[in-house]
Design a protein around this motif. Structure first.
Motif, PDB file in Angstrom:
ATOM      1  N   ASP A  25      14.343 -18.497   3.031  1.00 33.06           N
ATOM      2  CA  ASP A  25      14.526 -19.178   1.748  1.00 33.06           C
ATOM      3  C   ASP A  25      13.283 -19.069   0.876  1.00 33.06           C
ATOM      4  O   ASP A  25      13.378 -18.857  -0.339  1.00 33.06           O
ATOM      5  N   ILE A  26      12.086 -19.210   1.490  1.00 30.13           N
ATOM      6  CA  ILE A  26      10.850 -19.151   0.711  1.00 30.13           C
ATOM      7  C   ILE A  26      10.649 -17.759   0.132  1.00 30.13           C
ATOM      8  O   ILE A  26      10.341 -17.602  -1.060  1.00 30.13           O
ATOM      9  N   LEU A  27      10.832 -16.724   0.955  1.00 32.18           N
ATOM     10  CA  LEU A  27      10.614 -15.364   0.478  1.00 32.18           C
ATOM     11  C   LEU A  27      11.655 -14.965  -0.561  1.00 32.18           C
ATOM     12  O   LEU A  27      11.347 -14.252  -1.520  1.00 32.18           O
ATOM     13  N   THR A  28      12.876 -15.415  -0.400  1.00 38.41           N
ATOM     14  CA  THR A  28      13.919 -15.111  -1.384  1.00 38.41           C
ATOM     15  C   THR A  28      13.593 -15.758  -2.727  1.00 38.41           C
ATOM     16  O   THR A  28      13.784 -15.160  -3.791  1.00 38.41           O
ATOM     17  N   LYS A  29      13.073 -16.985  -2.680  1.00 36.05           N
ATOM     18  CA  LYS A  29      12.731 -17.705  -3.909  1.00 36.05           C
ATOM     19  C   LYS A  29      11.704 -16.942  -4.740  1.00 36.05           C
ATOM     20  O   LYS A  29      11.760 -16.936  -5.973  1.00 36.05           O
ATOM     21  N   TYR A  30      10.757 -16.284  -4.055  1.00 36.44           N
ATOM     22  CA  TYR A  30       9.681 -15.586  -4.768  1.00 36.44           C
ATOM     23  C   TYR A  30       9.718 -14.073  -4.523  1.00 36.44           C
ATOM     24  O   TYR A  30       8.692 -13.409  -4.576  1.00 36.44           O
ATOM     25  N   MET A  31      10.901 -13.548  -4.303  1.00 34.70           N
ATOM     26  CA  MET A  31      11.010 -12.138  -3.936  1.00 34.70           C
ATOM     27  C   MET A  31      10.519 -11.195  -5.033  1.00 34.70           C
ATOM     28  O   MET A  31      10.138 -10.067  -4.756  1.00 34.70           O
ATOM     29  N   ALA A  32      10.483 -11.678  -6.282  1.00 34.78           N
ATOM     30  CA  ALA A  32       9.968 -10.847  -7.379  1.00 34.78           C
ATOM     31  C   ALA A  32       8.488 -10.526  -7.197  1.00 34.78           C
ATOM     32  O   ALA A  32       7.976  -9.572  -7.792  1.00 34.78           O
ATOM     33  N   ASN A  33       7.793 -11.319  -6.367  1.00 36.57           N
ATOM     34  CA  ASN A  33       6.364 -11.114  -6.132  1.00 36.57           C
ATOM     35  C   ASN A  33       6.084 -10.311  -4.866  1.00 36.57           C
ATOM     36  O   ASN A  33       4.929 -10.215  -4.443  1.00 36.57           O
ATOM     37  N   ILE A  34       7.142  -9.775  -4.258  1.00 34.71           N
ATOM     38  CA  ILE A  34       6.982  -8.972  -3.044  1.00 34.71           C
ATOM     39  C   ILE A  34       7.347  -7.526  -3.350  1.00 34.71           C
ATOM     40  O   ILE A  34       8.485  -7.231  -3.714  1.00 34.71           O
ATOM     41  N   ILE A  35       6.384  -6.651  -3.247  1.00 32.25           N
ATOM     42  CA  ILE A  35       6.612  -5.227  -3.506  1.00 32.25           C
ATOM     43  C   ILE A  35       6.676  -4.500  -2.170  1.00 32.25           C
ATOM     44  O   ILE A  35       5.732  -4.560  -1.380  1.00 32.25           O
ATOM     45  N   ILE A  36       7.804  -3.852  -1.912  1.00 30.63           N
ATOM     46  CA  ILE A  36       7.991  -3.110  -0.669  1.00 30.63           C
ATOM     47  C   ILE A  36       7.669  -1.642  -0.905  1.00 30.63           C
ATOM     48  O   ILE A  36       8.197  -1.025  -1.835  1.00 30.63           O
ATOM     49  N   VAL A  37       6.805  -1.097  -0.085  1.00 24.71           N
ATOM     50  CA  VAL A  37       6.429   0.318  -0.176  1.00 24.71           C
ATOM     51  C   VAL A  37       6.796   0.986   1.153  1.00 24.71           C
ATOM     52  O   VAL A  37       6.320   0.562   2.200  1.00 24.71           O
ATOM     53  N   THR A  38       7.628   2.007   1.100  1.00 22.94           N
ATOM     54  CA  THR A  38       8.030   2.697   2.326  1.00 22.94           C
ATOM     55  C   THR A  38       7.093   3.853   2.617  1.00 22.94           C
ATOM     56  O   THR A  38       6.837   4.692   1.756  1.00 22.94           O
ATOM     57  N   GLU A  39       6.564   3.876   3.829  1.00 24.04           N
ATOM     58  CA  GLU A  39       5.761   5.004   4.303  1.00 24.04           C
ATOM     59  C   GLU A  39       6.709   5.979   4.982  1.00 24.04           C
ATOM     60  O   GLU A  39       7.224   5.710   6.069  1.00 24.04           O
ATOM     61  N   TRP A  40       6.976   7.094   4.334  1.00 25.68           N
ATOM     62  CA  TRP A  40       7.952   8.051   4.839  1.00 25.68           C
ATOM     63  C   TRP A  40       7.360   8.983   5.887  1.00 25.68           C
ATOM     64  O   TRP A  40       8.095   9.644   6.618  1.00 25.68           O
ATOM     65  N   ILE A  41       6.026   9.056   5.932  1.00 23.12           N
ATOM     66  CA  ILE A  41       5.367   9.893   6.939  1.00 23.12           C
ATOM     67  C   ILE A  41       5.048   9.010   8.131  1.00 23.12           C
ATOM     68  O   ILE A  41       4.113   8.207   8.090  1.00 23.12           O
ATOM     69  N   SER A  42       5.809   9.132   9.183  1.00 22.30           N
ATOM     70  CA  SER A  42       5.680   8.240  10.328  1.00 22.30           C
ATOM     71  C   SER A  42       4.291   8.334  10.959  1.00 22.30           C
ATOM     72  O   SER A  42       3.753   9.430  11.137  1.00 22.30           O
ATOM     73  N   ASN A  43       3.735   7.180  11.287  1.00 20.85           N
ATOM     74  CA  ASN A  43       2.418   7.132  11.902  1.00 20.85           C
ATOM     75  C   ASN A  43       2.343   5.892  12.780  1.00 20.85           C
ATOM     76  O   ASN A  43       2.439   4.772  12.282  1.00 20.85           O
TER      77      ASN A  43
END
Length: 251
Positions: free
Chosen positions: A193-211
């Motif tokens: 619930d907390i993360l959903t409330k402020y999800m606009a402030n969470i930027i997800i970056v996918t690392e496509w090169i596995s490490n």
């Protein structure tokens, strides 16, 4: 509450025991992604945890800071802060973010107002463009927590995080989360619930090169006298062996 400030300083906390190439790769991945989104990444900070943090095999902060300084010579836009390790005890992540955001903005205001003094101990060369660029109407910076998806998921571990701290971190500072292909941080955000409330402030970056580099695996390799070449900065590897850290003094 949506964080509108586009001037970003990325801050990563952790043990850095030892610092690996993947720790610093995260900064590069995040900066590329944020630049494409229209943000200005002014710089990065790494803040190693206090010695009192209860973690197995944690070497003294003097060693961890020395290794970070050596490794960061190849990544000049990222600096190390020893503020956290200089405190009397372990400091929660919310306070680390708060201190550094207040500190950096006080540096900016001091320089702009012509009241600069030499009390500032943290290297802040990356603030030069913000201070000297007269076209910027907002010269303040937003310190965002840079982390892996595992930290995001740790928010759900009972007793590990204070709910008020989680809310303050996401609401007032924001997250830049490095996720690997196949993981699903958005699902985790949905279930909180907390993360959903402020999800606009969470930027997800996918690392496509596995490490799969981790400090734990590197400590194990060092203890067994296995090669860690290309996993650590060479100067860090030399420092570890010169100091006899992680069982290397037995070789």
């Amino acid at each position: 509450m949506y964080l509108e400030n586009k001037n970003i300083v990325l801050l990563a906390t952790g043990s850095f025991n030892p610092p690996t190439n993947m720790h610093f790769r995260m900064f590069e991945i995040a900066r590329d992604h944020l630049n494409r989104l229209g943000y200005t990444v002014c710089g990065g900070l790494v803040s190693p945890v206090h010695d009192s943090y209860k973690k197995k095999d944690l070497v003294a902060s003097t060693h961890r800071c020395a290794m970070l300084e050596l490794a960061l010579t190849t990544l000049p836009w990222v600096k190390m802060s020893n503020w956290e390790v200089r405190q009397n005890k372990w400091t929660c992540t919310r306070q680390v973010l708060q201190y550094h955001q207040n500190y950096l903005n006080s540096v900016i205001n001091s320089r702009l107002n012509g009241t600069n003094n030499e009390k500032f101990l943290l290297p802040v060369q990356f603030l030069k463009d913000i201070i000297t660029n007269k076209s910027k109407t907002n010269r303040a910076i937003n310190v965002r927590l840079l982390c892996g998806a595992d930290l995001l998921e740790s928010f759900a571990v009972p007793g590990l995080w204070d709910d008020d701290d989680i809310e303050t971190i996401v609401r007032d500072y924001g997250l830049v989360v490095i996720s690997r292909s196949g993981s699903n941080p958005n699902k985790f955000i949905y279930e909180s619930d907390i993360l959903t409330k402020y999800m606009a402030n969470i930027i997800i970056v996918t690392e496509w090169i596995s490490n799969e580099i981790s400090s734990t695996k590197i400590r194990r390799a060092l203890c067994r006298n296995d090669s860690v070449k290309f996993l650590l900065n060479e100067s860090v590897e030399s420092y570890i062996k010169d100091q006899g850290l992680y069982g290397t003094d037995n070789k």
